[in-house]
Write a protein that holds these residues in place. Structure first.
Motif, mmCIF file in Angstrom:
data_model
loop_
_atom_site.group_PDB
_atom_site.id
_atom_site.type_symbol
_atom_site.label_atom_id
_atom_site.label_comp_id
_atom_site.label_asym_id
_atom_site.label_seq_id
_atom_site.Cartn_x
_atom_site.Cartn_y
_atom_site.Cartn_z
ATOM 1 N N GLY A 1 0.765 -1.243 0.000
ATOM 2 C CA GLY A 1 0.000 0.000 0.000
ATOM 3 C C GLY A 1 0.790 1.284 0.000
ATOM 4 O O GLY A 1 0.203 2.368 -0.128
ATOM 5 N N SER A 2 2.122 1.223 0.114
ATOM 6 C CA SER A 2 2.905 2.468 0.175
ATOM 7 C C SER A 2 2.760 3.290 -1.094
ATOM 8 O O SER A 2 2.641 4.518 -1.050
ATOM 9 N N GLU A 3 2.735 2.608 -2.236
ATOM 10 C CA GLU A 3 2.615 3.325 -3.510
ATOM 11 C C GLU A 3 1.238 3.976 -3.640
ATOM 12 O O GLU A 3 1.111 5.120 -4.090
ATOM 13 N N ALA A 4 0.200 3.247 -3.218
ATOM 14 C CA ALA A 4 -1.162 3.778 -3.313
ATOM 15 C C ALA A 4 -1.336 5.019 -2.440
ATOM 16 O O ALA A 4 -1.875 6.044 -2.882
ATOM 17 N N ILE A 5 -0.856 4.950 -1.193
ATOM 18 C CA ILE A 5 -1.013 6.096 -0.286
ATOM 19 C C ILE A 5 -0.200 7.286 -0.773
ATOM 20 O O ILE A 5 -0.672 8.427 -0.748
ATOM 21 N N SER A 6 1.039 7.036 -1.225
ATOM 22 C CA SER A 6 1.880 8.144 -1.692
ATOM 23 C C SER A 6 1.282 8.793 -2.931
ATOM 24 O O SER A 6 1.369 10.013 -3.102
ATOM 25 N N ASN A 7 0.654 8.004 -3.797
ATOM 26 C CA ASN A 7 0.007 8.570 -4.987
ATOM 27 C C ASN A 7 -1.183 9.446 -4.604
ATOM 28 O O ASN A 7 -1.402 10.509 -5.200
ATOM 29 N N ILE A 8 -1.960 9.003 -3.623
ATOM 30 C CA ILE A 8 -3.092 9.815 -3.156
ATOM 31 C C ILE A 8 -2.581 11.133 -2.576
ATOM 32 O O ILE A 8 -3.130 12.201 -2.844
ATOM 33 N N MET A 9 -1.511 11.042 -1.785
ATOM 34 C CA MET A 9 -0.925 12.255 -1.216
ATOM 35 C C MET A 9 -0.420 13.192 -2.305
ATOM 36 O O MET A 9 -0.555 14.417 -2.206
ATOM 37 N N LEU A 10 0.166 12.613 -3.367
ATOM 38 C CA LEU A 10 0.658 13.434 -4.473
ATOM 39 C C LEU A 10 -0.491 14.156 -5.170
ATOM 40 O O LEU A 10 -0.378 15.346 -5.503
ATOM 41 N N TYR A 11 -1.607 13.469 -5.371
ATOM 42 C CA TYR A 11 -2.784 14.104 -5.978
ATOM 43 C C TYR A 11 -3.275 15.263 -5.110
ATOM 44 O O TYR A 11 -3.649 16.325 -5.617
ATOM 45 N N ILE A 12 -3.274 15.046 -3.800
ATOM 46 C CA ILE A 12 -3.723 16.097 -2.886
ATOM 47 C C ILE A 12 -2.797 17.312 -2.972
ATOM 48 O O ILE A 12 -3.255 18.461 -3.048
ATOM 49 N N ILE A 13 -1.489 17.063 -2.991
ATOM 50 C CA ILE A 13 -0.523 18.160 -3.036
ATOM 51 C C ILE A 13 -0.632 18.936 -4.336
ATOM 52 O O ILE A 13 -0.627 20.177 -4.347
ATOM 53 N N VAL A 14 -0.740 18.230 -5.460
ATOM 54 C CA VAL A 14 -0.879 18.907 -6.764
ATOM 55 C C VAL A 14 -2.165 19.727 -6.801
ATOM 56 O O VAL A 14 -2.186 20.856 -7.305
ATOM 57 N N ALA A 15 -3.235 19.164 -6.243
ATOM 58 C CA ALA A 15 -4.504 19.897 -6.201
ATOM 59 C C ALA A 15 -4.383 21.159 -5.344
ATOM 60 O O ALA A 15 -4.898 22.226 -5.713
ATOM 61 N N LEU A 16 -3.694 21.049 -4.215
ATOM 62 C CA LEU A 16 -3.508 22.209 -3.342
ATOM 63 C C LEU A 16 -2.685 23.298 -4.039
ATOM 64 O O LEU A 16 -3.014 24.487 -3.962
ATOM 65 N N ILE A 17 -1.620 22.893 -4.729
ATOM 66 C CA ILE A 17 -0.791 23.860 -5.449
ATOM 67 C C ILE A 17 -1.614 24.581 -6.515
ATOM 68 O O ILE A 17 -1.562 25.804 -6.658
ATOM 69 N N ALA A 18 -2.395 23.804 -7.262
ATOM 70 C CA ALA A 18 -3.209 24.383 -8.338
ATOM 71 C C ALA A 18 -4.273 25.334 -7.806
ATOM 72 O O ALA A 18 -4.663 26.286 -8.486
ATOM 73 N N SER A 19 -4.732 25.081 -6.583
ATOM 74 C CA SER A 19 -5.815 25.902 -6.020
ATOM 75 C C SER A 19 -5.383 27.331 -5.731
ATOM 76 O O SER A 19 -6.224 28.198 -5.503
ATOM 77 N N ARG A 20 -4.066 27.590 -5.739
ATOM 78 C CA ARG A 20 -3.562 28.938 -5.466
ATOM 79 C C ARG A 20 -3.088 29.642 -6.733
ATOM 80 O O ARG A 20 -2.531 30.745 -6.667
ATOM 81 N N ALA A 21 -3.261 29.008 -7.886
ATOM 82 C CA ALA A 21 -2.784 29.578 -9.142
ATOM 83 C C ALA A 21 -3.969 29.983 -10.021
ATOM 84 O O ALA A 21 -5.115 29.622 -9.753
ATOM 85 N N ASN A 22 -3.677 30.753 -11.074
ATOM 86 C CA ASN A 22 -4.721 31.067 -12.059
ATOM 87 C C ASN A 22 -4.088 31.319 -13.421
ATOM 88 O O ASN A 22 -2.895 31.613 -13.533
ATOM 89 N N PHE A 23 -4.901 31.204 -14.452
ATOM 90 C CA PHE A 23 -4.407 31.277 -15.827
ATOM 91 C C PHE A 23 -3.894 32.668 -16.198
ATOM 92 O O PHE A 23 -3.076 32.800 -17.110
ATOM 93 N N TYR A 24 -4.354 33.691 -15.525
ATOM 94 C CA TYR A 24 -3.923 35.050 -15.861
ATOM 95 C C TYR A 24 -2.431 35.263 -15.604
ATOM 96 O O TYR A 24 -1.829 36.204 -16.133
ATOM 97 N N GLU A 25 -1.839 34.378 -14.783
ATOM 98 C CA GLU A 25 -0.431 34.542 -14.426
ATOM 99 C C GLU A 25 0.515 33.841 -15.400
ATOM 100 O O GLU A 25 1.732 33.978 -15.297
ATOM 101 N N LEU A 26 -0.042 33.083 -16.359
ATOM 102 C CA LEU A 26 0.793 32.303 -17.281
ATOM 103 C C LEU A 26 1.066 33.063 -18.576
ATOM 104 O O LEU A 26 0.885 32.541 -19.674
ATOM 105 N N THR A 27 1.501 34.283 -18.465
ATOM 106 C CA THR A 27 1.719 35.130 -19.645
ATOM 107 C C THR A 27 2.947 34.728 -20.449
ATOM 108 O O THR A 27 3.062 35.061 -21.624
ATOM 109 N N GLU A 28 3.898 34.006 -19.816
ATOM 110 C CA GLU A 28 5.141 33.648 -20.498
ATOM 111 C C GLU A 28 5.179 32.180 -20.911
ATOM 112 O O GLU A 28 6.260 31.635 -21.174
ATOM 113 N N ALA A 29 4.019 31.535 -21.016
ATOM 114 C CA ALA A 29 3.970 30.101 -21.301
ATOM 115 C C ALA A 29 4.715 29.699 -22.578
ATOM 116 O O ALA A 29 5.488 28.727 -22.560
#
Length: 387
Positions: free
Chosen positions: A272-300
């Motif tokens: 189960g270590s891989e399953a739990i770490s993957n869930i945690m990774l999804y949570i972290i990526v979701a948290l990071i994305a929740s503080r960003a917005n598309f208006y800031e990606l002017t240099e994409a």
């Protein structure tokens, strides 16, 4: 508009679960190019841009607490499958190929950063440090570097854009080269015959895990990983800090060392270590994305082009290393993708050569879990000196 921390977290989890379900049920090739976790980032960033939730004190506090405490636990669990004794069985030449790829990626980041420096923002080195961690290990390493260097969530959008678009192009190129392996190997003056022995040796060690006592194993792993998170953060708070080596940097490095050691103990056998770490990774990526917005990606566009330049330099250097050390095309390709794509994609390329080589791809990618964070921090240090 969402103002409650619990509702906010529930929505993030629901979106993550929904996307993972769609990926699991779908036959679309879209998820081969863009995994659910990448799509998750952009979906949540879109919702953040639309103002679905408010950055209230309650949500901000929950965000900070979850992210800083879950990430060390995730790194620890992620490393439990990276048993150095198993990796040793790959043989010196294959491990050398992996580190050759890592070095070439690091050099490519430095060269590309120097070329584009006049067009970049002053703190852009942090963005590329996080990306280099991802391209030497995986998304978990990227998240670790983001925490260690305090990379603004708004800048992580660039990291994910490069990591998804340029990575997809690189995977397609490596897969397209598979039919030309013999031609490349003749030019280099080597062959892949020795890999068969390594592959069969590793395959014999593969076993199917029983599902019994799964709940017990999951509880032990979850509680242990959270305990490690608490202990490492406490230990890091007692260590000296500098501008670059902050308390969070020490936390990430300590937990990486603990995870690598734990992978050589009976703890690694718990399911189960891989399953739990993957869930945690999804949570972290979701948290990071929740503080960003598309208006800031002017240099994409600039960042995407820089990613291509980095991969081009990496590719040229890998050909030179292949000629120098007599690496066959499989070894070069899997070493490159084990760095850039990690466990999610290295086995796919390995299977394109032979299903017997899948364990080789997996173990090579696991090396990235161990070295990706330190490698990314080293690249970040060099880039910060160039600004």
């Amino acid at each position: 508009m969402i103002t409650s921390a619990f509702t906010f977290f529930t929505v993030l989890l629901a979106i993550a679960g929904g996307l993972k379900l769609v990926e699991y049920k779908s036959d679309s090739k879209l998820f081969t190019i863009l995994p659910a976790i990448v799509i998750l980032y952009f979906v949540i960033m879109l919702l953040s841009t639309l103002g679905l939730w408010q950055k209230s004190t309650e949500i901000t506090d929950a965000y900070s607490s979850l992210k800083s405490n879950i990430l060390p636990a995730m790194i620890f669990l992620m490393l439990l499958k990276a048993d150095l004794r198993q990796i040793k069985k790959l043989g010196g030449k294959i491990v050398l190929a992996f580190f050759s790829a890592s070095v070439s990626i690091g050099v490519a980041f430095v060269v590309a950063f120097m070329l584009f420096l006049p067009s970049l923002e002053p703190d852009s080195w942090k963005t590329f440090a996080a990306l280099s961690g991802s391209w030497m290990g995986g998304m978990g390493n990227m998240a670790a570097i983001q925490l260690a260097l305090d990379v603004p969530d708004s800048r992580m959008g660039y990291t994910l854009i490069i990591d998804s678009i340029d990575y997809a192009l690189w995977v397609m190129l490596l897969l397209a080269l598979v039919p030309h392996a013999k031609l490349f190997d003749r030019w280099i003056g080597t062959s892949s015959e020795k890999l068969d022995t390594v592959a069969h040796s590793l395959a014999e060690e593969q076993c199917t895990e029983s599902s019994s006592e799964l709940t017990t194993a999951l509880l032990i792993l979850l509680s242990l990983s959270l305990l490690v998170s608490v202990v490492t953060q406490s230990a890091a708070s007692m260590l000296p800090t500098t501008t670059f080596f902050s308390e969070t940097t020490w936390t990430v490095l300590i937990v990486t060392i603990l995870g690598a050691f734990a992978a050589m103990t009976p703890i690694r056998k718990l399911q189960g270590s891989e399953a739990i770490s993957n869930i945690m990774l999804y949570i972290i990526v979701a948290l990071i994305a929740s503080r960003a917005n598309f208006y800031e990606l002017t240099e994409a566009p600039l960042y995407i082009f820089m990613g291509m330049v980095i991969l081009f330099i990496h590719g040229v250097l890998m050909v030179l290393f292949a000629k120098l050390f007599k690496f066959d095309l499989f070894t070069c390709g899997i070493a490159s993708l084990a760095n850039i794509g990690g466990v999610a994609s290295a086995p796919i390329l390995a299977a394109a050569y032979s299903r017997a080589l899948i364990p080789v791809g997996v173990l090579m990618a696991l090396i990235g879990y161990i070295v990706g964070t330190a490698g990314g921090l080293l690249v970040g240090k060099v880039l910060s000196m160039l600004v």
